[in-house]
Motif scaffolding. Structure first.
Motif, PDB file in Angstrom:
ATOM      1  N   ASN A 270      18.640  25.934 -12.879  1.00  0.00           N
ATOM      2  CA  ASN A 270      17.540  26.208 -13.798  1.00  0.00           C
ATOM      3  C   ASN A 270      16.914  24.898 -14.302  1.00  0.00           C
ATOM      4  OD1 ASN A 270      16.118  28.153 -15.862  1.00  0.00           O
ATOM      5  ND2 ASN A 270      17.028  26.545 -17.103  1.00  0.00           N
ATOM      6  N   GLU A 271      17.757  23.905 -14.633  1.00  0.00           N
ATOM      7  CA  GLU A 271      17.242  22.624 -15.138  1.00  0.00           C
ATOM      8  C   GLU A 271      16.474  21.865 -14.057  1.00  0.00           C
ATOM      9  OE1 GLU A 271      20.792  20.789 -16.498  1.00  0.00           O
ATOM     10  OE2 GLU A 271      20.827  21.874 -18.421  1.00  0.00           O
ATOM     11  N   LEU A 272      17.020  21.859 -12.837  1.00  0.00           N
ATOM     12  CA  LEU A 272      16.344  21.182 -11.729  1.00  0.00           C
ATOM     13  C   LEU A 272      15.010  21.859 -11.427  1.00  0.00           C
ATOM     14  CD1 LEU A 272      19.389  20.617  -9.334  1.00  0.00           C
ATOM     15  CD2 LEU A 272      18.129  18.847 -10.587  1.00  0.00           C
ATOM     16  N   ALA A 273      15.006  23.198 -11.495  1.00  0.00           N
ATOM     17  CA  ALA A 273      13.779  23.948 -11.210  1.00  0.00           C
ATOM     18  C   ALA A 273      12.718  23.673 -12.271  1.00  0.00           C
ATOM     19  CB  ALA A 273      14.087  25.432 -11.129  1.00  0.00           C
ATOM     20  N   ARG A 274      13.118  23.561 -13.528  1.00  0.00           N
ATOM     21  CA  ARG A 274      12.153  23.255 -14.595  1.00  0.00           C
ATOM     22  C   ARG A 274      11.530  21.862 -14.377  1.00  0.00           C
ATOM     23  NH1 ARG A 274      11.925  26.723 -18.852  1.00  0.00           N
ATOM     24  NH2 ARG A 274      13.575  28.289 -18.916  1.00  0.00           N
ATOM     25  N   GLY A 275      12.386  20.940 -13.929  1.00  0.00           N
ATOM     26  CA  GLY A 275      11.859  19.605 -13.620  1.00  0.00           C
ATOM     27  C   GLY A 275      10.851  19.655 -12.487  1.00  0.00           C
ATOM     28  N   ALA A 276      11.123  20.511 -11.478  1.00  0.00           N
ATOM     29  CA  ALA A 276      10.204  20.653 -10.344  1.00  0.00           C
ATOM     30  C   ALA A 276       8.877  21.274 -10.785  1.00  0.00           C
ATOM     31  CB  ALA A 276      10.856  21.503  -9.253  1.00  0.00           C
ATOM     32  N   LEU A 277       8.956  22.240 -11.702  1.00  0.00           N
ATOM     33  CA  LEU A 277       7.731  22.883 -12.200  1.00  0.00           C
ATOM     34  C   LEU A 277       6.825  21.860 -12.883  1.00  0.00           C
ATOM     35  CD1 LEU A 277       8.985  26.293 -13.702  1.00  0.00           C
ATOM     36  CD2 LEU A 277       7.683  25.944 -11.600  1.00  0.00           C
ATOM     37  N   GLU A 278       7.443  20.920 -13.603  1.00  0.00           N
ATOM     38  CA  GLU A 278       6.652  19.893 -14.286  1.00  0.00           C
ATOM     39  C   GLU A 278       5.957  18.952 -13.294  1.00  0.00           C
ATOM     40  OE1 GLU A 278       9.398  18.026 -16.891  1.00  0.00           O
ATOM     41  OE2 GLU A 278       9.519  19.758 -18.273  1.00  0.00           O
ATOM     42  N   LYS A 279       6.517  18.914 -12.046  1.00  0.00           N
ATOM     43  CA  LYS A 279       5.898  18.095 -10.992  1.00  0.00           C
ATOM     44  C   LYS A 279       4.959  18.953 -10.131  1.00  0.00           C
ATOM     45  CE  LYS A 279       8.258  14.368 -11.991  1.00  0.00           C
ATOM     46  NZ  LYS A 279       9.475  14.001 -11.310  1.00  0.00           N
ATOM     47  N   ASN A 280       4.560  20.120 -10.671  1.00  0.00           N
ATOM     48  CA  ASN A 280       3.577  21.009 -10.041  1.00  0.00           C
ATOM     49  C   ASN A 280       4.062  21.675  -8.746  1.00  0.00           C
ATOM     50  OD1 ASN A 280       1.577  20.466 -12.032  1.00  0.00           O
ATOM     51  ND2 ASN A 280       1.114  18.515 -10.990  1.00  0.00           N
ATOM     52  N   VAL A 281       5.378  21.862  -8.631  1.00  0.00           N
ATOM     53  CA  VAL A 281       5.907  22.640  -7.498  1.00  0.00           C
ATOM     54  C   VAL A 281       5.698  24.120  -7.798  1.00  0.00           C
ATOM     55  CG1 VAL A 281       7.975  23.215  -6.171  1.00  0.00           C
ATOM     56  CG2 VAL A 281       7.609  20.866  -6.964  1.00  0.00           C
ATOM     57  N   ASP A 282       5.300  24.895  -6.795  1.00  0.00           N
ATOM     58  CA  ASP A 282       5.046  26.334  -6.969  1.00  0.00           C
ATOM     59  C   ASP A 282       6.363  27.066  -7.253  1.00  0.00           C
ATOM     60  OD1 ASP A 282       4.590  29.199  -6.307  1.00  0.00           O
ATOM     61  OD2 ASP A 282       2.571  28.456  -5.870  1.00  0.00           O
TER      62      ASP A 282
ATOM     63  N   ILE B 234      28.009  22.255  -3.182  1.00  0.00           N
ATOM     64  CA  ILE B 234      26.831  23.082  -3.476  1.00  0.00           C
ATOM     65  C   ILE B 234      25.904  22.349  -4.452  1.00  0.00           C
ATOM     66  CG2 ILE B 234      26.036  25.282  -4.453  1.00  0.00           C
ATOM     67  CD1 ILE B 234      28.665  26.532  -3.526  1.00  0.00           C
ATOM     68  N   GLU B 235      26.491  21.680  -5.453  1.00  0.00           N
ATOM     69  CA  GLU B 235      25.672  20.940  -6.427  1.00  0.00           C
ATOM     70  C   GLU B 235      24.852  19.858  -5.735  1.00  0.00           C
ATOM     71  OE1 GLU B 235      28.115  19.456  -9.565  1.00  0.00           O
ATOM     72  OE2 GLU B 235      28.694  21.465 -10.272  1.00  0.00           O
ATOM     73  N   GLU B 236      25.470  19.134  -4.805  1.00  0.00           N
ATOM     74  CA  GLU B 236      24.752  18.070  -4.100  1.00  0.00           C
ATOM     75  C   GLU B 236      23.637  18.659  -3.235  1.00  0.00           C
ATOM     76  OE1 GLU B 236      25.021  14.830  -4.600  1.00  0.00           O
ATOM     77  OE2 GLU B 236      26.467  15.377  -6.159  1.00  0.00           O
ATOM     78  N   GLU B 237      23.954  19.749  -2.517  1.00  0.00           N
ATOM     79  CA  GLU B 237      22.932  20.393  -1.677  1.00  0.00           C
ATOM     80  C   GLU B 237      21.766  20.881  -2.529  1.00  0.00           C
ATOM     81  OE1 GLU B 237      24.507  23.475   0.803  1.00  0.00           O
ATOM     82  OE2 GLU B 237      26.157  22.224   1.542  1.00  0.00           O
ATOM     83  N   MET B 238      22.081  21.381  -3.719  1.00  0.00           N
ATOM     84  CA  MET B 238      21.047  21.898  -4.617  1.00  0.00           C
ATOM     85  C   MET B 238      20.109  20.768  -5.062  1.00  0.00           C
ATOM     86  SD  MET B 238      21.809  24.282  -7.912  1.00  0.00           S
ATOM     87  CE  MET B 238      22.861  23.076  -8.686  1.00  0.00           C
ATOM     88  N   LYS B 239      20.673  19.635  -5.423  1.00  0.00           N
ATOM     89  CA  LYS B 239      19.844  18.495  -5.853  1.00  0.00           C
ATOM     90  C   LYS B 239      18.930  18.034  -4.719  1.00  0.00           C
ATOM     91  CE  LYS B 239      23.300  16.775  -9.141  1.00  0.00           C
ATOM     92  NZ  LYS B 239      24.327  15.737  -9.388  1.00  0.00           N
TER      93      LYS B 239
ATOM     94  N   ALA C 262      17.877  19.863  -2.126  1.00  0.00           N
ATOM     95  CA  ALA C 262      16.880  20.894  -1.814  1.00  0.00           C
ATOM     96  C   ALA C 262      15.704  20.824  -2.784  1.00  0.00           C
ATOM     97  CB  ALA C 262      17.531  22.272  -1.852  1.00  0.00           C
ATOM     98  N   VAL C 263      15.984  20.663  -4.085  1.00  0.00           N
ATOM     99  CA  VAL C 263      14.905  20.614  -5.081  1.00  0.00           C
ATOM    100  C   VAL C 263      14.126  19.300  -4.946  1.00  0.00           C
ATOM    101  CG1 VAL C 263      14.370  20.640  -7.554  1.00  0.00           C
ATOM    102  CG2 VAL C 263      16.157  22.144  -6.664  1.00  0.00           C
ATOM    103  N   LYS C 264      14.841  18.229  -4.634  1.00  0.00           N
ATOM    104  CA  LYS C 264      14.172  16.928  -4.483  1.00  0.00           C
ATOM    105  C   LYS C 264      13.185  16.955  -3.317  1.00  0.00           C
ATOM    106  CE  LYS C 264      15.329  12.022  -4.495  1.00  0.00           C
ATOM    107  NZ  LYS C 264      16.422  11.021  -4.451  1.00  0.00           N
ATOM    108  N   GLN C 265      13.561  17.655  -2.240  1.00  0.00           N
ATOM    109  CA  GLN C 265      12.678  17.756  -1.081  1.00  0.00           C
ATOM    110  C   GLN C 265      11.404  18.527  -1.425  1.00  0.00           C
ATOM    111  OE1 GLN C 265      15.215  19.505   1.881  1.00  0.00           O
ATOM    112  NE2 GLN C 265      16.000  17.519   2.585  1.00  0.00           N
ATOM    113  N   LEU C 266      11.536  19.538  -2.318  1.00  0.00           N
ATOM    114  CA  LEU C 266      10.358  20.297  -2.736  1.00  0.00           C
ATOM    115  C   LEU C 266       9.377  19.404  -3.505  1.00  0.00           C
ATOM    116  CD1 LEU C 266      11.514  23.816  -4.039  1.00  0.00           C
ATOM    117  CD2 LEU C 266      10.109  23.319  -2.052  1.00  0.00           C
ATOM    118  N   ILE C 267       9.958  18.558  -4.336  1.00  0.00           N
ATOM    119  CA  ILE C 267       9.113  17.674  -5.149  1.00  0.00           C
ATOM    120  C   ILE C 267       8.418  16.651  -4.258  1.00  0.00           C
ATOM    121  CG2 ILE C 267       9.134  15.950  -7.009  1.00  0.00           C
ATOM    122  CD1 ILE C 267      11.532  17.486  -8.204  1.00  0.00           C
ATOM    123  N   GLY C 268       9.140  16.283  -3.179  1.00  0.00           N
ATOM    124  CA  GLY C 268       8.567  15.304  -2.249  1.00  0.00           C
ATOM    125  C   GLY C 268       8.854  13.929  -2.740  1.00  0.00           C
TER     126      GLY C 268
END
Length: 581
Positions: free
Chosen positions: A526-538, A568-573, A575-581
């Motif tokens: 949830n925290e990683l996703a909120r950070g991604a939203l702030e970077k304009n990820v859909d 899983i935690e590392e994979e999650m970080k 995956a979200v980082k790749q979305l942000i680019g």
């Protein structure tokens, strides 16, 4: 000796009872039915009979035993199945067949069986009430301590190890009142709690392995809890899970007025269940008291007291005991029937005015205490009562009276049960008043941020409740990206964390460490996703990430492979980082 002048169902009135006392046990009629005096007026006694009273009539004799309703305590309790007045059902079946006949007088504990007694005190040693004289290894799990009876203190004159029956003398103690002979059998009145030195404040959780309980609504060891809920919402399954997985040494299960098929399930399943801690049969640390709805109604009232007295006996040995009462509503119905037949002034919905005080008398006998004896030994009783309000209406008297007494409320929801969400404990109405007392324990023993994670999870669930009303009215598309993320996180908490399969080999029990890792995984996403939203990820791209599947299946990670969570935690970080680019 008196004579019956009136019979009204399970209540009889007898006169000529001048020498009797309240709560004395009496024998009624030619079949010598068991009864208990519940009211005395001059020489006239009101007696509740614990067996079917058909055939009794005016003129039949009533004989007082001169003793209160008591239970027999000693080796042989563990693994036994009793009725509400501690008659062993296996013995009753061997005597009377499949139907219990009236007037059968059976001893609660076997007088012929020999037990191997091992003395732990020496000749000339000073002992006080509650001290251990020796023990019997009753089962491979339970070391049954033989204690100095209440009211006895002095010097050990004679003690020896060997094979004894429960009525044989195992020790002699020289007291100020003479020499007292001690056997392994004790008798104890059920109406009055057993003595202890001091009651302590609960400060350690009773760990159950059920995520919704341990995380959101924990019960302290020595605490009291209630499980109210409508028919089919899973009260009995929750109590079975607690019986199997709670970190209690002894289980006392009281089936009080429940349907016969439910008690049959208990009687069939418990001997087959394996104790997860020892691998032995669960019955090797369990005592069952079965009083089904077709048994005499008055015996329901006694069954609760029988169960709590047996629990106190094992507590006095220093054990942590859990007593399950299923259900206190049926017990209260017995109080209501007897009150009506006594023609007492009824309270709300016909229940007696003293309903609350009787419930309090039961629950206040739970707790964590310093037991009698020269050593500082602590034992506890955790009491968990199921409540069966008609139609799930929690405003009825038994539920309301229970809520004023207990500290943990696990409210079951028929809506969750219909959705096949088990345990169906509704997180929006349930609560635990032990949370503040246990917060430090969780911080010190599990993780420093345990309480913060739990508080965040509850906040998300409450926000979801508010947002779901908006979704019903105008649809999900009307929500902002942050609100959509809140809804998705709440769904993950509900379905991946709070939902638990009691019949799955791994998911049936979750240790506190695994619970922490699972919850941290969901909230970290949830925290990683909120950070991604702030970077304009859909938001739609975030919700469909493949890593979400691994998060939802983390409940099936075995206890000995918790390092998988790090991966899983590392994979999650990543995956979200790749979305942000």
């Amino acid at each position: 000796m008196g004579k019956i002048i009136k019979v009204a169902g399970p209540l009889i009135i007898a006169d000529g009872m001048n020498d009797c006392r309240m709560f004395d046990v009496v024998r009624v009629g030619k079949d010598k039915l068991i009864g208990e005096i519940i009211e005395l007026r001059s020489d006239r006694a009101s007696i509740q009979v614990y067996e079917e009273t058909a055939g009794l009539g005016p003129g039949d004799q009533v004989v007082s035993t001169g003793a209160p309703l008591s239970v027999e305590l000693g080796p042989g309790l563990i693994g036994s199945i009793y009725d509400g007045i501690q008659r062993p059902l296996t013995e009753l079946q061997s005597i009377a067949g499949d139907r219990i006949v009236r007037g059968v007088d059976v001893l609660s504990l076997d007088r012929k069986k020999s037990w191997s007694f091992c003395a732990t005190v020496t000749l000339g040693q000073e002992v006080v009430e509650g001290d251990e004289l020796g023990y019997v290894q009753e089962t491979s799990i339970v070391r049954h301590k033989i204690m100095v009876p209440v009211g006895v203190s002095g010097t050990v004159l004679d003690i020896k190890s060997g094979e004894f029956t429960i009525i044989d003398s195992v020790a002699k103690i020289k007291t100020l009142d003479g020499i007292k002979t001690v056997s392994m059998l004790q008798k104890c009145s059920v109406r009055r709690g057993r003595k202890y030195l001091e009651k302590l404040s609960p400060s350690v959780p009773m760990i159950t392995g059920q995520r919704v309980i341990d995380t959101l609504f924990p019960i302290a060891r020595g605490g009291v809890a209630a499980i109210p809920g409508p028919f089919g919402s899973g009260k009995t399954v929750v109590q079975h899970q607690l019986s199997k997985w709670a970190n209690a040494d002894i289980i006392v299960y009281v089936g009080c007025g429940e349907r016969g098929n439910e008690m049959t399930d208990v009687l069939n399943e418990f001997p087959e269940l394996k104790d997860p801690k020892t691998g032995e049969a669960l019955m090797k640390r369990t005592t069952l008291i079965a009083n089904t709805s077709d048994m005499p109604v008055a015996a329901r009232e006694a069954s609760i007291y029988t169960g709590i007295t047996i629990a106190e006996y094992f507590r006095d040995m220093g054990y942590n005991v859990a007593i399950m009462a299923d259900s206190t509503s049926r017990w209260a119905e017995a109080l209501r029937e007897m009150s009506g037949r006594l023609e007492e002034m009824p309270g709300e919905e016909g229940y007696p005015a003293y309903l609350s005080s009787r419930l309090a008398e039961f629950y206040e006998r739970a707790g964590i205490v310093k037991v009698l004896g020269s050593k500082q030994i602590i034992g506890s009783i955790s009491a968990i009562g199921a409540v069966s309000p008609p139609g799930g209406d929690l405003s009825e008297p038994v539920s309301q009276a229970t809520l004023r007494i207990i500290k943990v409320f696990w409210g079951l929801s028929s809506t969750l049960a219909y959705k096949r969400h088990f345990p169906a404990i509704d997180w929006l109405i349930s609560y635990s008043l032990y949370e503040d007392k246990l917060a430090d324990w969780y911080s010190e023993n599990i993780a420093y941020d345990w309480n913060a994670l739990k508080a965040f999870a509850m906040t998300i669930l409450q926000e979801e409740s508010t947002l779901s009303e908006i979704v019903r009215l105008i649809g999900m598309d009307a929500l902002s990206a942050r609100d959509k993320l809140t809804m998705d996180t709440a769904k993950s908490i509900r379905e991946d964390y709070l939902h638990q399969n009691a019949f799955h080999e791994i998911d049936t029990y979750t240790s506190l460490n695994k619970q922490y890792r699972m919850l941290k995984l969901i909230i970290m996403f949830n925290e990683l996703a909120r950070g991604a939203l702030e970077k304009n990820v859909d938001i739609e791209d975030i919700i469909v990430l493949p890593i979400k599947e691994k998060i939802s299946r983390s409940k099936f990670i075995p206890e000995n492979e918790l390092k998988t969570f790090n991966t899983i935690e590392e994979e999650m970080k990543v995956a979200v980082k790749q979305l942000i680019g």
